[in-house]
Design a protein around this motif. Structure first.
Motif, PDB file in Angstrom:
ATOM      1  N   ILE A   5       0.854  -1.185   0.000  1.00  0.00           N
ATOM      2  CA  ILE A   5       0.000   0.000   0.000  1.00  0.00           C
ATOM      3  C   ILE A   5       0.893   1.239   0.000  1.00  0.00           C
ATOM      4  CG2 ILE A   5      -1.745   1.320   1.263  1.00  0.00           C
ATOM      5  CD1 ILE A   5      -2.588  -1.369   2.560  1.00  0.00           C
ATOM      6  N   LEU A   6       0.725   2.060  -1.029  1.00  0.00           N
ATOM      7  CA  LEU A   6       1.399   3.358  -1.109  1.00  0.00           C
ATOM      8  C   LEU A   6       0.296   4.408  -1.057  1.00  0.00           C
ATOM      9  CD1 LEU A   6       3.883   5.166  -1.559  1.00  0.00           C
ATOM     10  CD2 LEU A   6       3.483   4.921  -4.020  1.00  0.00           C
ATOM     11  N   GLU A   7       0.144   5.013   0.101  1.00  0.00           N
ATOM     12  CA  GLU A   7      -0.938   5.983   0.321  1.00  0.00           C
ATOM     13  C   GLU A   7      -0.497   6.979   1.390  1.00  0.00           C
ATOM     14  OE1 GLU A   7      -3.642   8.350   0.305  1.00  0.00           O
ATOM     15  OE2 GLU A   7      -4.199   6.693  -1.007  1.00  0.00           O
ATOM     16  N   PRO A   8      -0.287   8.233   1.018  1.00  0.00           N
ATOM     17  CA  PRO A   8       0.193   9.216   1.991  1.00  0.00           C
ATOM     18  C   PRO A   8      -0.870   9.704   2.979  1.00  0.00           C
ATOM     19  CG  PRO A   8      -0.113  10.258  -0.120  1.00  0.00           C
ATOM     20  CD  PRO A   8      -0.361   8.790  -0.327  1.00  0.00           C
ATOM     21  N   ASP A   9      -2.132   9.584   2.638  1.00  0.00           N
ATOM     22  CA  ASP A   9      -3.194  10.037   3.535  1.00  0.00           C
ATOM     23  C   ASP A   9      -3.421   8.986   4.626  1.00  0.00           C
ATOM     24  OD1 ASP A   9      -6.362   9.857   4.138  1.00  0.00           O
ATOM     25  OD2 ASP A   9      -5.725  11.952   3.881  1.00  0.00           O
ATOM     26  N   TYR A  10      -3.257   9.397   5.867  1.00  0.00           N
ATOM     27  CA  TYR A  10      -3.336   8.457   6.990  1.00  0.00           C
ATOM     28  C   TYR A  10      -4.650   7.685   7.010  1.00  0.00           C
ATOM     29  CZ  TYR A  10      -3.806   6.660  11.712  1.00  0.00           C
ATOM     30  OH  TYR A  10      -4.021   5.842  12.781  1.00  0.00           O
ATOM     31  N   LEU A  49      -1.403  -1.440  -4.309  1.00  0.00           N
ATOM     32  CA  LEU A  49      -2.284  -0.290  -4.505  1.00  0.00           C
ATOM     33  C   LEU A  49      -1.404   0.940  -4.358  1.00  0.00           C
ATOM     34  CD1 LEU A  49      -5.342  -1.360  -2.309  1.00  0.00           C
ATOM     35  CD2 LEU A  49      -5.285  -1.162  -4.802  1.00  0.00           C
ATOM     36  N   LEU A  50      -1.224   1.671  -5.458  1.00  0.00           N
ATOM     37  CA  LEU A  50      -0.299   2.808  -5.471  1.00  0.00           C
ATOM     38  C   LEU A  50      -1.052   4.096  -5.729  1.00  0.00           C
ATOM     39  CD1 LEU A  50       2.484   1.233  -7.736  1.00  0.00           C
ATOM     40  CD2 LEU A  50       2.277   1.100  -5.242  1.00  0.00           C
ATOM     41  N   VAL A  75      -0.962  -4.695 -10.119  1.00  0.00           N
ATOM     42  CA  VAL A  75      -0.907  -3.303  -9.661  1.00  0.00           C
ATOM     43  C   VAL A  75      -2.201  -2.587  -9.999  1.00  0.00           C
ATOM     44  CG1 VAL A  75       0.281  -1.083  -9.940  1.00  0.00           C
ATOM     45  CG2 VAL A  75       1.606  -3.211  -9.911  1.00  0.00           C
ATOM     46  N   ARG A  76      -2.681  -1.800  -9.035  1.00  0.00           N
ATOM     47  CA  ARG A  76      -3.794  -0.876  -9.258  1.00  0.00           C
ATOM     48  C   ARG A  76      -3.333   0.486  -8.784  1.00  0.00           C
ATOM     49  NH1 ARG A  76      -5.092  -4.531 -11.655  1.00  0.00           N
ATOM     50  NH2 ARG A  76      -7.060  -5.620 -11.816  1.00  0.00           N
ATOM     51  N   LEU A  77      -3.676   1.494  -9.550  1.00  0.00           N
ATOM     52  CA  LEU A  77      -3.372   2.872  -9.178  1.00  0.00           C
ATOM     53  C   LEU A  77      -4.610   3.470  -8.544  1.00  0.00           C
ATOM     54  CD1 LEU A  77      -1.643   3.872 -12.526  1.00  0.00           C
ATOM     55  CD2 LEU A  77      -0.550   3.024 -10.441  1.00  0.00           C
ATOM     56  N   THR A  78      -4.413   4.312  -7.527  1.00  0.00           N
ATOM     57  CA  THR A  78      -5.536   5.004  -6.914  1.00  0.00           C
ATOM     58  C   THR A  78      -5.314   6.506  -7.057  1.00  0.00           C
ATOM     59  OG1 THR A  78      -4.551   5.081  -4.695  1.00  0.00           O
ATOM     60  CG2 THR A  78      -5.880   3.142  -5.231  1.00  0.00           C
ATOM     61  N   THR A  95      -6.964   2.048 -13.016  1.00  0.00           N
ATOM     62  CA  THR A  95      -6.984   3.124 -12.030  1.00  0.00           C
ATOM     63  C   THR A  95      -8.315   3.100 -11.289  1.00  0.00           C
ATOM     64  OG1 THR A  95      -5.552   4.464 -13.427  1.00  0.00           O
ATOM     65  CG2 THR A  95      -6.757   5.612 -11.697  1.00  0.00           C
ATOM     66  N   MET A  96      -8.256   3.210  -9.967  1.00  0.00           N
ATOM     67  CA  MET A  96      -9.460   3.268  -9.148  1.00  0.00           C
ATOM     68  C   MET A  96      -9.547   4.659  -8.532  1.00  0.00           C
ATOM     69  SD  MET A  96      -9.561  -0.513  -7.337  1.00  0.00           S
ATOM     70  CE  MET A  96      -7.994  -0.411  -6.496  1.00  0.00           C
TER      71      MET A  96
END
Length: 142
Positions: A5-10, A49-50, A75-78, A95-96
């Motif tokens: 999981i690559l997601e900067p929003d906590y 999920l990137l 891979v899925r992009l968000t 992309t989601m």
């Protein structure tokens, strides 16, 4: 199934982590920056999920996506921006648009399971193709 999981929003990262674990996956991370993901995870992950909303890191995220694809990772992009233009190198990646739903995550993991069992023989040729594509893209940038 191990999912990077690559997601900067906590809060988004927490939601993705909890959802993946509730449906039987193993969340790897979450990570806020592409550079934080250990290289050892590239071959160990089954899926990723990137988040691509980090324009300052877009080149790193594209490279990461291509490397993961080369390793046979699904891979899925968000993104929070539904009309975001993707570079040609990753335009084929699904992309989601956020917020990503539980149903989307279940479908994503189910698709990975199905492809993993169906494509074990095709993996080597696909890896060569992605590696050649990555090499060509990097050459174009230089």
């Amino acid at each position: 199934m191990r999912v990077i999981i690559l997601e900067p929003d906590y809060f988004q990262a927490l939601y993705l982590t909890e959802t993946i674990e509730r449906v039987g996956g193993v969340a790897v991370g979450p990570y806020s920056h592409a550079a934080d993901i250990p290289s050892s995870m590239m071959s160990a992950a089954d899926a990723a999920l990137l988040n691509i909303d980090q324009s300052a890191e877009l080149d790193q995220i594209i490279d990461l996506a291509l490397l993961l694809l080369c390793e046979g990772c699904e891979v899925r992009l968000t993104t929070g921006y539904p009309d975001q233009h993707l570079p040609t190198a990753i335009a084929h990646v699904v992309t989601m648009t956020k917020p990503v739903t539980r149903e989307q995550i279940i479908a994503f993991l189910s698709e990975r399971q199905r492809r993993q069992s169906a494509s074990s023989n095709l993996h080597v040729e696909g890896t060569r193709t992605f590696a050649a594509t990555l090499s060509a893209i990097r050459s174009e940038r230089d």
